[in-house]
Design an enzyme around this catalytic site. Structure first.
Site, mmCIF file in Angstrom:
data_model
loop_
_atom_site.group_PDB
_atom_site.id
_atom_site.type_symbol
_atom_site.label_atom_id
_atom_site.label_comp_id
_atom_site.label_asym_id
_atom_site.label_seq_id
_atom_site.Cartn_x
_atom_site.Cartn_y
_atom_site.Cartn_z
ATOM 1 N N TYR A 148 -24.442 15.962 -13.222
ATOM 2 C CA TYR A 148 -25.444 16.947 -12.789
ATOM 3 C C TYR A 148 -26.777 16.558 -13.399
ATOM 4 O O TYR A 148 -26.852 16.186 -14.574
ATOM 5 C CB TYR A 148 -25.045 18.344 -13.269
ATOM 6 N N ASP A 243 -29.885 10.253 -18.233
ATOM 7 C CA ASP A 243 -30.219 11.672 -18.286
ATOM 8 C C ASP A 243 -29.559 12.247 -19.534
ATOM 9 O O ASP A 243 -28.356 12.502 -19.552
ATOM 10 C CB ASP A 243 -29.734 12.381 -17.013
ATOM 11 N N LYS A 271 -32.930 20.971 -22.968
ATOM 12 C CA LYS A 271 -32.035 21.754 -23.830
ATOM 13 C C LYS A 271 -32.444 21.721 -25.312
ATOM 14 O O LYS A 271 -33.389 22.391 -25.686
ATOM 15 C CB LYS A 271 -30.576 21.328 -23.572
HETATM 16 C C1 LIG Z 1 -28.930 21.122 -17.895
HETATM 17 C C2 LIG Z 1 -29.125 19.766 -17.330
HETATM 18 C C3 LIG Z 1 -30.185 19.459 -16.465
HETATM 19 C C4 LIG Z 1 -31.123 20.516 -15.959
HETATM 20 O O1 LIG Z 1 -31.847 21.093 -16.979
HETATM 21 P P1 LIG Z 1 -32.545 22.544 -16.708
HETATM 22 O O2 LIG Z 1 -33.311 22.789 -17.946
HETATM 23 O O3 LIG Z 1 -31.412 23.488 -16.474
HETATM 24 O O4 LIG Z 1 -33.400 22.382 -15.509
HETATM 25 C C5 LIG Z 1 -30.361 18.160 -16.085
HETATM 26 N N1 LIG Z 1 -29.522 17.182 -16.498
HETATM 27 C C6 LIG Z 1 -28.487 17.432 -17.317
HETATM 28 C C7 LIG Z 1 -27.624 16.309 -17.783
HETATM 29 C C8 LIG Z 1 -28.247 18.742 -17.743
HETATM 30 O O5 LIG Z 1 -27.192 18.989 -18.531
#
Ligand SMILES: *Cc1c(COP(=O)(O)O)cnc(C)c1O
Length: 433
Positions: A148, A243, A271
């Protein structure tokens, strides 16, 4: 811990919320659709604990979905936030707070030379993809099933069954033309990746991966697969994006890049980086970052980007992560907790395994080593549903889906984890009864 467990007040608030928000929530994962009862409405958090509107108390393993590596209401973060907020919340102009956080980050991360702050993980990934496209002049993106990357259009796409088809969107509202630019491959399949690159490599701007895939179970990859991606990207002139919105500052201060010792071309963060405030960031080499406006032609902006309050929170959080031994102590505690549950399940013959890396763990109702999304049996989620309710009753808060990982924070004491393991084991006995 919660003798007469009730969610009456949460239920009332949820009914009200449904009048205002689709599904009664402002982010769909909060809606408790795959577990029992109304969403728990939280009143406050402190350390490892949460309290809901019905005054139930929980030991929290959701950690706001990852950011709270220091637990709730961390004193140093709160102090810095108050200090910054006292002078105003946002100016749309540079402040020294951004410099402080940028310096701290770049001084302690060998994998990026320059960075840009944004306000969410999604924004970081969206900007990274644009940078990759802008820098390479190519349009296609390769992503992996089960990873994701936020809710940007071009990455809300999932593969058909095993074949490299053009992406089929998993969300309505995404033009076919966008979905076509995204190629989705299963994790850990070198052959298919090789074949895809041989056919379309000249059009591929980037390969994006969660180096520690933690949004669809915890699909821990072999370092060799990540190294293979690095090699192939270099060979085809595509950029490798890690990511690290979850893994950044979680599996170590330098995230998965540092953990595996692999240099990606672009990294994204979110995060933990904001200490609980909305912050994201992306970074790369000086050379690549020269493409970003106003230095270069790739436009990217944000009204509230690097606002002083969010920067102050991030700064106070990251400073604490740099204390020597921080990650080692956290991992030791996590292993203790995971082992206590795994031992119980093994002794009872339950089909459970708990993959873990650093302070991330995932409860899998299987004994197989799971490294691809399609290995997860959807039927196992029925077991999670029972587990989740039994845990709430016993004062343990997990994210409301069996596909979600759990996080241990520095605020979890050994005593907390001992109690939590005991409660999880009791709940497992109910699940397998
Ligand atoms: C949570 C997450 C996102 C999105 O971050 P948001 O702050 O919710 O937009 C993107 N990539 C990864 C790997 C994530 O865990």
């Amino acid at each position: 811990m919660n003798p007469a467990y009730s969610r009456v007040r949460s239920g009332v608030l949820y009914e009200e919320a449904k009048q205002y928000f689709p599904g009664g929530v402002n982010s769909p994962v909060r809606a408790f659709r795959s577990v029992t009862g109304p969403p728990v409405f939280i009143k406050k958090g402190n350390g490892s604990r949460l309290w809901d509107e019905d005054d139930n108390e929980y030991i929290d393993f959701c950690a706001s979905w990852g950011p709270l590596i220091l637990g709730h209401n961390n004193a140093a973060i709160l102090e810095r936030v108050m200090e910054a907020a006292a002078n105003g919340l946002s100016f749309g102009a540079p402040t020294q707070w951004g410099n402080h956080l940028g310096k701290l980050l770049l001084d302690n991360n060998r994998y990026i030379e320059k960075m840009r702050f944004v306000s969410s993980g999604t924004e970081a990934v969206m900007s990274a993809i644009r940078l990759a496209r802008g820098a390479t002049g190519r349009s296609k993106v390769i992503k992996f099933e089960g990873c994701y990357h936020g809710h940007l259009d071009s990455l809300l796409v999932k593969a058909g069954s095993g074949l490299v088809t053009f992406g089929v969107s998993t969300s309505a509202g995404i033009p076919e033309a966008f979905a076509k630019e995204t190629l989705v491959l299963p994790l850990n399949d070198r052959g298919l990746l090789e074949k895809t690159l041989a056919e379309q490599g000249h059009d591929v701007a980037c390969i994006i991966i969660e180096p520690v895939p933690a949004n669809n179970g915890l699909l821990l990859q072999d370092r060799a697969f990540l190294e293979f991606l690095r090699l192939k990207c270099t060979e085809y002139g595509a950029l490798l994006i890690f990511d690290e919105v979850i893994s950044g500052f979680r599996v170590g201060f330098e995230g998965a890049a540092g953990h595996y010792g692999i240099q990606p071309d672009i990294l994204t963060y979110g995060k933990i980086i904001g200490g609980g405030m909305p912050v994201g960031a992306y970074g790369a080499s000086h050379e690549l970052m020269r493409n970003i406006a106003p230095d270069g032609p790739v436009y990217q902006a944000g009204t509230l980007s690097a606002n002083p309050v969010a920067m102050a929170a991030g700064l106070a959080a990251l400073e604490q992560l740099l204390v020597p031994g921080f990650y080692e102590a956290l991992e030791r505690k996590t292993q203790y907790f995971v082992q206590a549950v795994q031992n119980h399940c093994n002794a009872k013959g339950y089909e459970v395994s708990i993959p873990q890396i650093a302070s991330i763990f995932w409860i899998a109702f299987s004994r197989e080593r799971i490294i691809t999304a399609d290995q997860i049996d959807p039927k196992s989620m029925e077991k999670f549903k029972v587990l989740h309710l039994e845990l709430l009753k016993r004062g343990i808060y997990f994210g409301p889906s069996g596909y979600e990982v759990g996080f241990v924070s520095a605020a979890h004491s050994e005593a907390d984890l001992e109690v939590a393991a005991e409660k999880v084991n009791e709940a497992m006995d109910v699940v397998f009864d």
